[in-house]
Design a protein around this motif. Sequence first.
Motif, PDB file in Angstrom:
ATOM      1  N   MET A   1      65.489-109.824  17.568  1.00 14.64           N
ATOM      2  CA  MET A   1      64.714-109.153  18.609  1.00 14.64           C
ATOM      3  C   MET A   1      63.309-109.742  18.663  1.00 14.64           C
ATOM      4  N   LYS A   2      62.887-110.131  19.866  1.00 18.81           N
ATOM      5  CA  LYS A   2      61.529-110.620  20.074  1.00 18.81           C
ATOM      6  C   LYS A   2      60.702-109.522  20.741  1.00 18.81           C
ATOM      7  N   ALA A   3      59.534-109.263  20.185  1.00 12.76           N
ATOM      8  CA  ALA A   3      58.618-108.274  20.746  1.00 12.76           C
ATOM      9  C   ALA A   3      57.224-108.868  20.803  1.00 12.76           C
ATOM     10  N   ALA A   4      56.438-108.427  21.762  1.00 14.71           N
ATOM     11  CA  ALA A   4      55.097-108.969  21.926  1.00 14.71           C
ATOM     12  C   ALA A   4      54.167-107.900  22.481  1.00 14.71           C
ATOM     13  N   THR A   5      52.884-108.101  22.221  1.00 17.80           N
ATOM     14  CA  THR A   5      51.850-107.256  22.799  1.00 17.80           C
ATOM     15  C   THR A   5      50.933-108.129  23.626  1.00 17.80           C
ATOM     16  N   TRP A   6      50.470-107.578  24.768  1.00 23.02           N
ATOM     17  CA  TRP A   6      49.624-108.361  25.677  1.00 23.02           C
ATOM     18  C   TRP A   6      48.743-107.427  26.491  1.00 23.02           C
ATOM     19  N   ASN A   7      47.441-107.579  26.343  1.00 24.63           N
ATOM     20  CA  ASN A   7      46.489-106.920  27.237  1.00 24.63           C
ATOM     21  C   ASN A   7      46.422-107.777  28.496  1.00 24.63           C
ATOM     22  N   VAL A   8      47.019-107.283  29.580  1.00 24.53           N
ATOM     23  CA  VAL A   8      47.146-108.090  30.800  1.00 24.53           C
ATOM     24  C   VAL A   8      45.924-108.008  31.700  1.00 24.53           C
ATOM     25  N   ASN A   9      45.016-107.046  31.427  1.00 23.49           N
ATOM     26  CA  ASN A   9      43.794-106.925  32.235  1.00 23.49           C
ATOM     27  C   ASN A   9      44.125-106.803  33.721  1.00 23.49           C
TER      28      ASN A   9
ATOM     29  N   SER B   1      55.575-101.139   9.795  1.00 21.20           N
ATOM     30  CA  SER B   1      55.936-100.336   8.634  1.00 21.20           C
ATOM     31  C   SER B   1      56.710-101.205   7.655  1.00 21.20           C
ATOM     32  N   PRO B   2      56.850-100.779   6.397  1.00 22.94           N
ATOM     33  CA  PRO B   2      57.601-101.600   5.433  1.00 22.94           C
ATOM     34  C   PRO B   2      59.010-101.940   5.908  1.00 22.94           C
ATOM     35  N   GLN B   3      59.648-100.990   6.586  1.00 21.04           N
ATOM     36  CA  GLN B   3      61.013-101.229   7.055  1.00 21.04           C
ATOM     37  C   GLN B   3      61.050-102.277   8.167  1.00 21.04           C
ATOM     38  N   ALA B   4      60.008-102.317   8.999  1.00 22.18           N
ATOM     39  CA  ALA B   4      59.924-103.353  10.031  1.00 22.18           C
ATOM     40  C   ALA B   4      59.511-104.688   9.427  1.00 22.18           C
ATOM     41  N   ALA B   5      58.570-104.659   8.481  1.00 23.42           N
ATOM     42  CA  ALA B   5      58.122-105.894   7.843  1.00 23.42           C
ATOM     43  C   ALA B   5      59.264-106.591   7.113  1.00 23.42           C
ATOM     44  N   ASP B   6      60.184-105.814   6.543  1.00 30.45           N
ATOM     45  CA  ASP B   6      61.327-106.404   5.854  1.00 30.45           C
ATOM     46  C   ASP B   6      62.214-107.198   6.812  1.00 30.45           C
ATOM     47  N   ARG B   7      62.136-106.883   8.097  1.00 28.93           N
ATOM     48  CA  ARG B   7      62.978-107.550   9.093  1.00 28.93           C
ATOM     49  C   ARG B   7      62.233-108.657   9.829  1.00 28.93           C
ATOM     50  N   LEU B   8      60.968-108.890   9.492  1.00 30.08           N
ATOM     51  CA  LEU B   8      60.171-109.888  10.208  1.00 30.08           C
ATOM     52  C   LEU B   8      60.638-111.305   9.868  1.00 30.08           C
ATOM     53  N   LYS B   9      60.951-112.067  10.907  1.00 37.12           N
ATOM     54  CA  LYS B   9      61.406-113.452  10.737  1.00 37.12           C
ATOM     55  C   LYS B   9      60.329-114.463  11.130  1.00 37.12           C
ATOM     56  N   ALA B  10      59.459-114.082  12.064  1.00 36.95           N
ATOM     57  CA  ALA B  10      58.420-115.001  12.537  1.00 36.95           C
ATOM     58  C   ALA B  10      57.375-114.201  13.305  1.00 36.95           C
ATOM     59  N   SER B  11      56.166-114.787  13.411  1.00 34.94           N
ATOM     60  CA  SER B  11      55.102-114.160  14.200  1.00 34.94           C
ATOM     61  C   SER B  11      54.155-115.252  14.662  1.00 34.94           C
TER      62      SER B  11
ATOM     63  N   ASP C   1      42.034-112.282  29.993  1.00 34.72           N
ATOM     64  CA  ASP C   1      41.198-112.812  28.919  1.00 34.72           C
ATOM     65  C   ASP C   1      41.860-112.666  27.545  1.00 34.72           C
ATOM     66  N   HIS C   2      43.008-112.008  27.481  1.00 33.80           N
ATOM     67  CA  HIS C   2      43.832-111.922  26.275  1.00 33.80           C
ATOM     68  C   HIS C   2      45.077-112.791  26.451  1.00 33.80           C
ATOM     69  N   THR C   3      45.766-113.049  25.363  1.00 36.95           N
ATOM     70  CA  THR C   3      47.030-113.769  25.404  1.00 36.95           C
ATOM     71  C   THR C   3      48.041-113.030  24.529  1.00 36.95           C
ATOM     72  N   PRO C   4      49.344-113.218  24.745  1.00 35.44           N
ATOM     73  CA  PRO C   4      50.323-112.464  23.968  1.00 35.44           C
ATOM     74  C   PRO C   4      50.348-112.835  22.478  1.00 35.44           C
ATOM     75  N   VAL C   5      50.592-111.835  21.667  1.00 32.92           N
ATOM     76  CA  VAL C   5      50.858-111.998  20.237  1.00 32.92           C
ATOM     77  C   VAL C   5      52.273-111.469  20.013  1.00 32.92           C
ATOM     78  N   TRP C   6      53.086-112.196  19.257  1.00 34.16           N
ATOM     79  CA  TRP C   6      54.531-111.881  19.227  1.00 34.16           C
ATOM     80  C   TRP C   6      55.081-111.836  17.798  1.00 34.16           C
ATOM     81  N   ILE C   7      56.223-111.196  17.702  1.00 29.83           N
ATOM     82  CA  ILE C   7      56.993-111.149  16.454  1.00 29.83           C
ATOM     83  C   ILE C   7      58.465-111.346  16.776  1.00 29.83           C
ATOM     84  N   GLU C   8      59.216-111.757  15.764  1.00 24.00           N
ATOM     85  CA  GLU C   8      60.673-111.777  15.852  1.00 24.00           C
ATOM     86  C   GLU C   8      61.219-110.995  14.679  1.00 24.00           C
ATOM     87  N   LEU C   9      62.076-110.011  14.984  1.00 23.76           N
ATOM     88  CA  LEU C   9      62.657-109.158  13.964  1.00 23.76           C
ATOM     89  C   LEU C   9      64.146-109.423  13.851  1.00 23.76           C
TER      90      LEU C   9
END
Length: 256
Positions: free
Chosen positions: A1-9, A222-232, A246-254
């Motif tokens: 699962m890929k998830a990301a956060t982005w302030n789109v302004n 959370s620890p349970q999510a961090a255990d599933r982290l594959k990349a960021s 003025d922001h850009t996305p920051v992402w994770i892969e779980l």
Amino acid sequence: MKAATWNVNSVKARLPNLLEWLDGFQPDVAMLQETKTVDENFPRLEIEERGYKILAHGQKSYNGVAILSKHEIEDPLIGLPGDDSDEQARYVEGTISGIRFASIYLPNGNPVATEKFPYKLGWMNRLKVRAEQLLQGEGPVVLAGDYNVVPMDEDVHDPAGWADDALCQPESRAAYRSILNLGYADAYRIYNTAPHRYSFWDYQGGAWQNDHGVRIDHLLLSPQAADRLKASGIDSGPRGKPKASDHTPVWIELAA
């Protein structure tokens, strides 16, 4: 699962960039901030055409958060608990495929000598309370968004120049650390240790062109999510687009 956060302004002003990024990056979950529109004017049609469900909490011209998901969003929570008088649209939360996600737009707090800074710290205290409650469920939790906090001097291009800013105040950093100390992990730092990597560059003074930025967009796991982290990582591509946020996305892969 890929998830990301982005302030789109502004989700409407950045809609072409947002749609291009959704088509290219294909996140399963995207948490947006500063959507700057009431819910009935959110550009649902264009986003839903790409297969996303939408949970939005907006207000006119200011603030606003949303969660976009390719899967059902269950048990939605609109607004950060703890202050029924707070009408600012800064927090939304829901469960997606067994993971609790929150999209967060934390108050800026500037100028420090005004009521805005105590509001920021009070809001962060409420967030800590909620973060601790979520840990009690012992499931994976992702608290993502624009935290308006620079965690350390290595996360800002000019620590001395930013020292008086609310984003770098000792109280702001201490409040941020207090959430980490509950047991959350900064997802970006798990896989990326190099200093001076940023997620925000001001529109003024050639900040983007000169890489004069700050890292204020975070995904706390959370620890349970961090255990599933594959990349960021940080996807700086959208910041270089015409009419960019003025922001850009920051992402994770779980892991599934």
